[in-house]
Design an enzyme around this catalytic site. Structure first.
Site, PDB file in Angstrom:
ATOM      1  N   ASN A   1       0.856  -1.191   0.000  1.00  0.00           N
ATOM      2  CA  ASN A   1       0.000   0.000   0.000  1.00  0.00           C
ATOM      3  C   ASN A   1       0.890   1.237   0.000  1.00  0.00           C
ATOM      4  O   ASN A   1       1.490   1.573   1.024  1.00  0.00           O
ATOM      5  CB  ASN A   1      -0.893  -0.041   1.255  1.00  0.00           C
ATOM      6  CG  ASN A   1      -1.707   1.233   1.427  1.00  0.00           C
ATOM      7  OD1 ASN A   1      -1.852   2.031   0.495  1.00  0.00           O
ATOM      8  ND2 ASN A   1      -2.246   1.429   2.630  1.00  0.00           N
TER       9      ASN A   1
ATOM     10  N   LYS B   1       0.044   4.261  -0.238  1.00  0.00           N
ATOM     11  CA  LYS B   1      -0.626   5.437   0.358  1.00  0.00           C
ATOM     12  C   LYS B   1      -0.444   6.656  -0.541  1.00  0.00           C
ATOM     13  O   LYS B   1      -0.460   6.533  -1.759  1.00  0.00           O
ATOM     14  CB  LYS B   1      -0.092   5.681   1.780  1.00  0.00           C
ATOM     15  CG  LYS B   1      -0.115   4.418   2.638  1.00  0.00           C
ATOM     16  CD  LYS B   1       0.050   4.706   4.092  1.00  0.00           C
ATOM     17  CE  LYS B   1       0.224   3.408   4.841  1.00  0.00           C
ATOM     18  NZ  LYS B   1       0.022   3.549   6.262  1.00  0.00           N
TER      19      LYS B   1
ATOM     20  N   HIS C   1      -9.455   0.621   4.904  1.00  0.00           N
ATOM     21  CA  HIS C   1      -8.163   0.851   5.572  1.00  0.00           C
ATOM     22  C   HIS C   1      -8.392   1.771   6.767  1.00  0.00           C
ATOM     23  O   HIS C   1      -9.228   2.667   6.726  1.00  0.00           O
ATOM     24  CB  HIS C   1      -7.165   1.469   4.595  1.00  0.00           C
ATOM     25  CG  HIS C   1      -5.776   1.531   5.149  1.00  0.00           C
ATOM     26  ND1 HIS C   1      -5.381   2.535   6.006  1.00  0.00           N
ATOM     27  CD2 HIS C   1      -4.714   0.704   5.012  1.00  0.00           C
ATOM     28  CE1 HIS C   1      -4.119   2.316   6.359  1.00  0.00           C
ATOM     29  NE2 HIS C   1      -3.693   1.219   5.776  1.00  0.00           N
TER      30      HIS C   1
ATOM     31  N   GLU D   1      -6.867   4.227   7.869  1.00  0.00           N
ATOM     32  CA  GLU D   1      -6.744   5.676   7.613  1.00  0.00           C
ATOM     33  C   GLU D   1      -8.014   6.217   6.981  1.00  0.00           C
ATOM     34  O   GLU D   1      -8.346   7.393   7.166  1.00  0.00           O
ATOM     35  CB  GLU D   1      -5.493   5.944   6.755  1.00  0.00           C
ATOM     36  CG  GLU D   1      -4.228   5.759   7.590  1.00  0.00           C
ATOM     37  CD  GLU D   1      -3.017   5.286   6.836  1.00  0.00           C
ATOM     38  OE1 GLU D   1      -2.969   5.397   5.592  1.00  0.00           O
ATOM     39  OE2 GLU D   1      -2.088   4.765   7.499  1.00  0.00           O
TER      40      GLU D   1
ATOM     41  N   GLU E   1      -5.413  -5.512  10.421  1.00  0.00           N
ATOM     42  CA  GLU E   1      -4.414  -4.474  10.647  1.00  0.00           C
ATOM     43  C   GLU E   1      -4.720  -3.737  11.943  1.00  0.00           C
ATOM     44  O   GLU E   1      -5.562  -2.815  11.958  1.00  0.00           O
ATOM     45  CB  GLU E   1      -4.442  -3.462   9.497  1.00  0.00           C
ATOM     46  CG  GLU E   1      -4.086  -4.032   8.158  1.00  0.00           C
ATOM     47  CD  GLU E   1      -3.453  -2.960   7.285  1.00  0.00           C
ATOM     48  OE1 GLU E   1      -2.311  -3.161   6.858  1.00  0.00           O
ATOM     49  OE2 GLU E   1      -4.092  -1.925   7.058  1.00  0.00           O
TER      50      GLU E   1
ATOM     51  N   GLY F   1       2.347   1.857  10.703  1.00  0.00           N
ATOM     52  CA  GLY F   1       3.297   2.957  10.571  1.00  0.00           C
ATOM     53  C   GLY F   1       4.000   3.330  11.860  1.00  0.00           C
ATOM     54  O   GLY F   1       4.617   4.385  11.953  1.00  0.00           O
TER      55      GLY F   1
ATOM     56  N   SER G   1       3.402  -2.522  10.230  1.00  0.00           N
ATOM     57  CA  SER G   1       4.857  -2.484  10.431  1.00  0.00           C
ATOM     58  C   SER G   1       5.552  -3.785  10.041  1.00  0.00           C
ATOM     59  O   SER G   1       6.502  -4.209  10.709  1.00  0.00           O
ATOM     60  CB  SER G   1       5.183  -2.081  11.876  1.00  0.00           C
ATOM     61  OG  SER G   1       4.693  -0.777  12.144  1.00  0.00           O
TER      62      SER G   1
HETATM   63  C1  PEP Z   1      -0.739  -0.072   5.959  1.00  0.00           C
HETATM   64  O1  PEP Z   1      -0.745   1.086   5.584  1.00  0.00           O
HETATM   65  O2  PEP Z   1      -1.661  -0.816   5.630  1.00  0.00           O
HETATM   66  C2  PEP Z   1       0.367  -0.541   6.770  1.00  0.00           C
HETATM   67  C3  PEP Z   1       0.304  -1.746   7.264  1.00  0.00           C
HETATM   68  O3  PEP Z   1       1.418   0.331   6.971  1.00  0.00           O
HETATM   69  P1  PEP Z   1       2.841  -0.024   7.659  1.00  0.00           P
HETATM   70  O4  PEP Z   1       3.338  -1.287   7.024  1.00  0.00           O
HETATM   71  O5  PEP Z   1       3.699   1.156   7.337  1.00  0.00           O
HETATM   72  O6  PEP Z   1       2.582  -0.194   9.102  1.00  0.00           O
END
Ligand code: PEP
Length: 255
Positions: free
Chosen positions: A15, A17, A101, A103, A173, A179, A217
């Site tokens: 992703n 973003k 997601h 966000e 997630e 992040g 992460s």
């Molecule tokens: C994500 O944006 O779905 C995500 C898992 O980000 P990160 O790997 O940076 O934690």
């Protein structure tokens, strides 16, 4: 019995973003293609921003190792929705669309109901939804992780035809891990995956299973242990997907 995606290859999705111009996206794709194995054991999916989708598709040039998806879509097919992009607009460019997601849920205020309408729109457009679910830090502290995962998974999938459920992927997630450099333990990921598999089994009368991804992460260093969590069949990767070497390392860990 409908096809059983759970038993197919793991899915490693990147992703991007709100990163990468079309020119930068081309560079990242070129670099990634140079670092992926000739036949990766995982299905690889890139989720660039809308504005880079066409550039990514062109740069892939039909390379079957990598599939393309969008990070979001509007729930209507067309209309007076300034600034939005619909699933039918994405269909010529994509195979997958990510919905829900964190966000989008937490920064853009998308409710379970809105996420569900988007997932329906993705299915109607003939695309494959990736439904993201996961608890916030406060919900985790309150001990309601499994209840939140169950609610979001149920809201996303309840009432779908069995074949439609079989076209979905669900990404667990935990919001506190996205992040932040913090990850769930493989046991945490397995517990959430078990909830999702139970919901899917109930809603499909045991007829289908879906792939459950872990996200939050993920790096080349922790990928192998997270990917070996029972019930987890892939990863949704944010930050590390912006570096070809790291993303290729995660794909390799899935083999
Ligand atoms: C994500 O944006 O779905 C995500 C898992 O980000 P990160 O790997 O940076 O934690």
């Amino acid at each position: 019995m409908t096809p059983d995606p759970w038993r197919k290859a793991p899915l490693i999705a990147g992703n991007w973003k709100m990163h990468k111009t079309p020119a930068e996206a081309r560079g990242l794709v070129r670099s990634l293609l140079g670092q992926l194995a000739a036949e990766p054991a995982a299905e690889v999916l890139l989720l660039p921003p809308f504005t880079a989708l066409e550039a990514v598709v062109e740069e892939l040039g039909g390379d079957t190792r990598v599939r393309v998806g969008a990070q979001n879509c509007h729930h209507e097919a067309a209309g007076a929705f300034t600034g939005e992009i619909s699933a039918p607009m994405l269909a010529p460019l994509c195979d997958y669309v990510l919905v829900g997601h964190s966000e989008r849920r937490h920064l853009m205020g998308e409710s379970d109901n809105v996420v569900r309408r988007k997932l329906d729109a993705v299915l109607v457009a003939g695309l494959l939804p990736v439904l993201a679910v996961g608890e916030t830090a406060a919900e985790r502290s309150a001990g309601v992780t499994e209840a939140v995962v169950e609610r979001q998974a149920r809201a996303g999938l309840e009432g779908l035809a069995i074949g439609e459920i079989g076209r979905c992927t669900v990404a667990y997630e935990p919001v506190w891990a996205i992040g932040t450099g913090a990850t769930a333990t493989p046991d945490d990921a397995a517990a959430a995956a078990a909830v999702i598999h139970r919901v899917v089994a109930e809603l499909s009368s045991g007829e289908v299973e879906v792939r459950v991804l872990y996200g939050g992460s993920v790096t080349p260093a922790n990928a192998a242990s997270l990917l070996s969590a029972p019930g987890v069949r892939g990863a949704l990767v944010g930050g590390a997907s912006l570096r070809a070497d790291e993303f290729a390392g995660i794909v390799a860990a899935a083999g």
